[in-house]
Write a protein that holds these residues in place. Structure first.
Motif, PDB file in Angstrom:
ATOM      1  N   ALA A   1      41.189  36.504  39.699  1.00 17.25           N
ATOM      2  CA  ALA A   1      41.415  37.663  40.564  1.00 17.25           C
ATOM      3  C   ALA A   1      41.452  38.950  39.747  1.00 17.25           C
ATOM      4  CB  ALA A   1      42.707  37.483  41.361  1.00 17.25           C
ATOM      5  N   HIS A   2      42.101  38.917  38.584  1.00 15.53           N
ATOM      6  CA  HIS A   2      42.189  40.138  37.784  1.00 15.53           C
ATOM      7  C   HIS A   2      40.848  40.468  37.126  1.00 15.53           C
ATOM      8  CE1 HIS A   2      44.066  43.501  35.965  1.00 15.53           C
ATOM      9  NE2 HIS A   2      43.894  43.056  34.731  1.00 15.53           N
ATOM     10  N   ALA A   3      40.150  39.456  36.627  1.00 16.06           N
ATOM     11  CA  ALA A   3      38.824  39.700  36.035  1.00 16.06           C
ATOM     12  C   ALA A   3      37.887  40.291  37.084  1.00 16.06           C
ATOM     13  CB  ALA A   3      38.250  38.406  35.456  1.00 16.06           C
ATOM     14  N   ARG A   4      37.924  39.752  38.286  1.00 15.85           N
ATOM     15  CA  ARG A   4      37.075  40.250  39.374  1.00 15.85           C
ATOM     16  C   ARG A   4      37.458  41.683  39.741  1.00 15.85           C
ATOM     17  NH1 ARG A   4      37.488  36.385  43.310  1.00 15.85           N
ATOM     18  NH2 ARG A   4      35.685  35.335  42.448  1.00 15.85           N
ATOM     19  N   ALA A   5      38.761  41.957  39.807  1.00 18.71           N
ATOM     20  CA  ALA A   5      39.210  43.314  40.142  1.00 18.71           C
ATOM     21  C   ALA A   5      38.725  44.317  39.098  1.00 18.71           C
ATOM     22  CB  ALA A   5      40.733  43.358  40.256  1.00 18.71           C
TER      23      ALA A   5
END
Length: 164
Positions: free
Chosen positions: A61-65
């Motif tokens: 989720a953080h990498a995608r954000a």
């Protein structure tokens, strides 16, 4: 492996595997990161890290954000910290940490970068950590972040934790 599975990108294969198996599965670059990190931990006398699906989801989720919202940092644009992202996944921990990187094209490049950084290395070699989640997101149409001459395109996150 069937012919159609070979045609899937490693990221699609990872998501498909997670959806089908419901357990933490790592493929491609993330598997290489885990192998290299565990080798470094073994040399330092630490036990290997084991994957946790909730930590994989928090890392992803953080990498995608970062990739989609065009930023690089531990704090999300929504104000989230890695601890709040773990809480969103229902993960309770005694201790936790997060490594991020951007721009490295390969697992070996990102691991080498982390091991050269005192803070990242400390997280990797913290023997109290027992579980991990690893993700990389590639953003083909990435734009350069302010202060960078070129787009980063690759966004890496590794979350470390000891369950509480």
């Amino acid at each position: 492996m069937c012919r159609s599975m070979r045609r899937l990108s490693w990221a699609k294969a990872l998501l498909l595997s997670l959806a089908v198996a419901g357990s933490p599965v790592v493929a491609g670059p993330a598997e290489s990161v885990l192998t290299a990190i565990n080798a470094a931990r073994a040399k330092a006398g630490c036990k290997p890290l084991h994957l946790d699906a909730r930590l994989v989801a928090a890392a992803k989720a953080h990498a995608r954000a970062m990739a989609e919202q065009n930023f690089f940092g531990h704090a999300g644009k929504d104000g989230s910290r890695f601890t709040s992202r773990l809480a969103r996944q229902g993960y309770s921990y005694r201790t936790a940490a997060e490594n991020i990187a951007a721009g490295q094209k390969t697992a070996s490049q990102v691991v080498a970068s982390w091991l050269k950084s005192a803070g990242h290395r400390r997280n990797i070699l913290n023997c109290r950590m027992t579980e991990t989640g690893i993700a990389v997101v590639y953003q083909a149409d990435d734009k350069a972040i302010r202060g960078n001459a070129a787009p980063l395109r690759y966004y890496w996150v590794q979350v470390f934790a000891a369950p509480g």
